[in-house]
Design a protein around this motif. Structure first.
Motif, PDB file in Angstrom:
ATOM      1  N   UNK A   1      11.294  44.071  12.798  1.00 57.50           N
ATOM      2  CA  UNK A   1      11.956  44.994  13.720  1.00 57.50           C
ATOM      3  C   UNK A   1      12.793  44.243  14.757  1.00 57.50           C
ATOM      4  N   UNK A   2      13.832  44.931  15.219  1.00 60.94           N
ATOM      5  CA  UNK A   2      14.591  44.445  16.360  1.00 60.94           C
ATOM      6  C   UNK A   2      14.552  45.498  17.453  1.00 60.94           C
ATOM      7  N   UNK A   3      14.106  45.108  18.647  1.00 58.97           N
ATOM      8  CA  UNK A   3      14.011  45.994  19.795  1.00 58.97           C
ATOM      9  C   UNK A   3      15.160  45.671  20.759  1.00 58.97           C
ATOM     10  N   UNK A   4      15.984  46.672  21.030  1.00 58.75           N
ATOM     11  CA  UNK A   4      17.159  46.469  21.868  1.00 58.75           C
ATOM     12  C   UNK A   4      16.777  46.443  23.349  1.00 58.75           C
ATOM     13  N   UNK A   5      17.655  45.857  24.136  1.00 57.49           N
ATOM     14  CA  UNK A   5      17.540  45.803  25.595  1.00 57.49           C
ATOM     15  C   UNK A   5      16.381  44.899  26.014  1.00 57.49           C
ATOM     16  N   UNK A   6      16.220  44.738  27.314  1.00 55.10           N
ATOM     17  CA  UNK A   6      15.176  43.847  27.836  1.00 55.10           C
ATOM     18  C   UNK A   6      13.811  44.519  27.739  1.00 55.10           C
ATOM     19  N   UNK A   7      12.762  43.704  27.760  1.00 50.25           N
ATOM     20  CA  UNK A   7      11.399  44.215  27.581  1.00 50.25           C
ATOM     21  C   UNK A   7      11.004  45.219  28.653  1.00 50.25           C
ATOM     22  N   UNK A   8      11.568  45.120  29.864  1.00 50.83           N
ATOM     23  CA  UNK A   8      11.195  46.008  30.955  1.00 50.83           C
ATOM     24  C   UNK A   8      12.122  47.213  31.104  1.00 50.83           C
ATOM     25  N   UNK A   9      13.094  47.369  30.205  1.00 50.05           N
ATOM     26  CA  UNK A   9      13.964  48.553  30.250  1.00 50.05           C
ATOM     27  C   UNK A   9      13.133  49.808  30.008  1.00 50.05           C
ATOM     28  N   UNK A  10      13.446  50.873  30.706  1.00 51.55           N
ATOM     29  CA  UNK A  10      12.671  52.108  30.552  1.00 51.55           C
ATOM     30  C   UNK A  10      12.803  52.664  29.142  1.00 51.55           C
ATOM     31  N   UNK A  11      14.017  52.663  28.607  1.00 53.33           N
ATOM     32  CA  UNK A  11      14.265  53.178  27.258  1.00 53.33           C
ATOM     33  C   UNK A  11      14.644  52.013  26.348  1.00 53.33           C
ATOM     34  N   UNK A  12      13.890  51.820  25.254  1.00 54.25           N
ATOM     35  CA  UNK A  12      14.119  50.704  24.333  1.00 54.25           C
ATOM     36  C   UNK A  12      14.202  51.203  22.895  1.00 54.25           C
ATOM     37  N   UNK A  13      15.401  51.410  22.358  1.00 48.75           N
ATOM     38  CA  UNK A  13      15.524  51.764  20.936  1.00 48.75           C
ATOM     39  C   UNK A  13      15.132  50.568  20.060  1.00 48.75           C
ATOM     40  N   UNK A  14      14.738  50.844  18.818  1.00 48.24           N
ATOM     41  CA  UNK A  14      14.452  49.766  17.877  1.00 48.24           C
ATOM     42  C   UNK A  14      14.742  50.226  16.449  1.00 48.24           C
ATOM     43  N   UNK A  15      14.971  49.262  15.575  1.00 44.67           N
ATOM     44  CA  UNK A  15      15.185  49.529  14.151  1.00 44.67           C
ATOM     45  C   UNK A  15      14.355  48.532  13.362  1.00 44.67           C
ATOM     46  N   UNK A  16      14.079  48.873  12.098  1.00 47.99           N
ATOM     47  CA  UNK A  16      13.285  47.978  11.274  1.00 47.99           C
ATOM     48  C   UNK A  16      13.528  48.187   9.795  1.00 47.99           C
ATOM     49  N   UNK A  17      13.250  47.141   9.023  1.00 46.90           N
ATOM     50  CA  UNK A  17      13.307  47.182   7.565  1.00 46.90           C
ATOM     51  C   UNK A  17      12.087  46.466   7.022  1.00 46.90           C
ATOM     52  N   UNK A  18      11.541  46.978   5.912  1.00 43.41           N
ATOM     53  CA  UNK A  18      10.367  46.327   5.360  1.00 43.41           C
ATOM     54  C   UNK A  18       9.987  46.851   3.993  1.00 43.41           C
ATOM     55  N   UNK A  19       8.726  46.674   3.670  1.00 49.10           N
ATOM     56  CA  UNK A  19       8.174  47.003   2.352  1.00 49.10           C
ATOM     57  C   UNK A  19       6.953  47.896   2.548  1.00 49.10           C
TER      58      UNK A  19
END
Length: 210
Positions: free
Chosen positions: A113-131
């Motif tokens: 996964x990749x989590x956008x923005x800084x760790x302390x941002x109130x809203x943090x979108x993320x995307x992921x790919x896997x199996x």
């Protein structure tokens, strides 16, 4: 429709309850640098394709189940997640003549996964790919014949958003799409069709990082 209303109410309730419940944990510390996260939640699963069984076109109902995930963050943005349903999704098998039977599914997935923005941002979108792999159990037909469905496996794509409550606690909403291999469908031990369900799950949850 009723299940989606329940999911929406659960999400609103979680978001309303969480800040009050965890307010005492708010401090000057930071979410940055915390490497582990766990999330408990609830998801609805809906197949996007329907199998043909012995020449009969069927359709499968969706269902809900609790879910669990555990993530390890290599840094504040990149993570690997192990996700799965803590219980089985129960799917009713229908045809134009009514209910034919039922089958249960229980997926588990490993994703980067990749989590956008800084760790302390109130809203943090993320995307992921896997199996992922989905285990099918509890197959049965109303007429008493023996039904079997092979397990599915393939790729999973995830999109979601975390809402930080404080440096430890966060709320999550996500959507996952599973593109799987075709599974043999057997009737009394003989192959009579193939199932490629490719389900979509929509989930909400509460997580903690440490």
């Amino acid at each position: 429709m009723i299940r989606f209303r329940h999911l929406t109410l659960a999400m609103l309730g979680a978001l309303a309850f969480a800040p009050a419940a965890f307010a005492q944990d708010a401090s000057t510390d930071s979410a940055s640098g915390k490497r582990f996260a766990i999330v408990g939640g609830y998801a609805l699963s809906q197949p996007t394709k329907n199998p043909q069984i012995a020449g009969t076109r069927t359709n499968l109902d969706g269902d809900g189940a609790p879910t669990l995930s555990a993530s390890y963050f290599f840094n504040d943005n990149f993570a690997v997640e192990l996700w799965g349903s803590a219980d089985k999704f129960g799917h009713r098998i229908n045809s134009s003549a009514g209910k034919l039977g039922s089958v249960d599914s229980q997926p588990v997935a490993l994703s980067g996964q990749y989590h956008f923005r800084s760790a302390d941002s109130i809203v943090r979108p993320f995307v992921g790919l896997g199996y992922y792999q989905a285990n099918y159990t509890g197959e049965k037909l109303e007429n008493g014949q023996r039904l079997g469905v092979d397990n599915a496996k393939g790729g999973i794509a995830t999109a979601g958003v975390d809402l930080n409550i404080n440096p430890t606690w966060f709320a999550r909403a996500d959507v996952r799409y599973m593109q799987g291999s075709k599974s043999d469908v057997k009737l009394n031990g003989l192959k009579v069709g193939e199932a490629e369900l490719n389900p979509v799950t929509v989930g909400v949850g509460i997580g903690a990082r440490f």
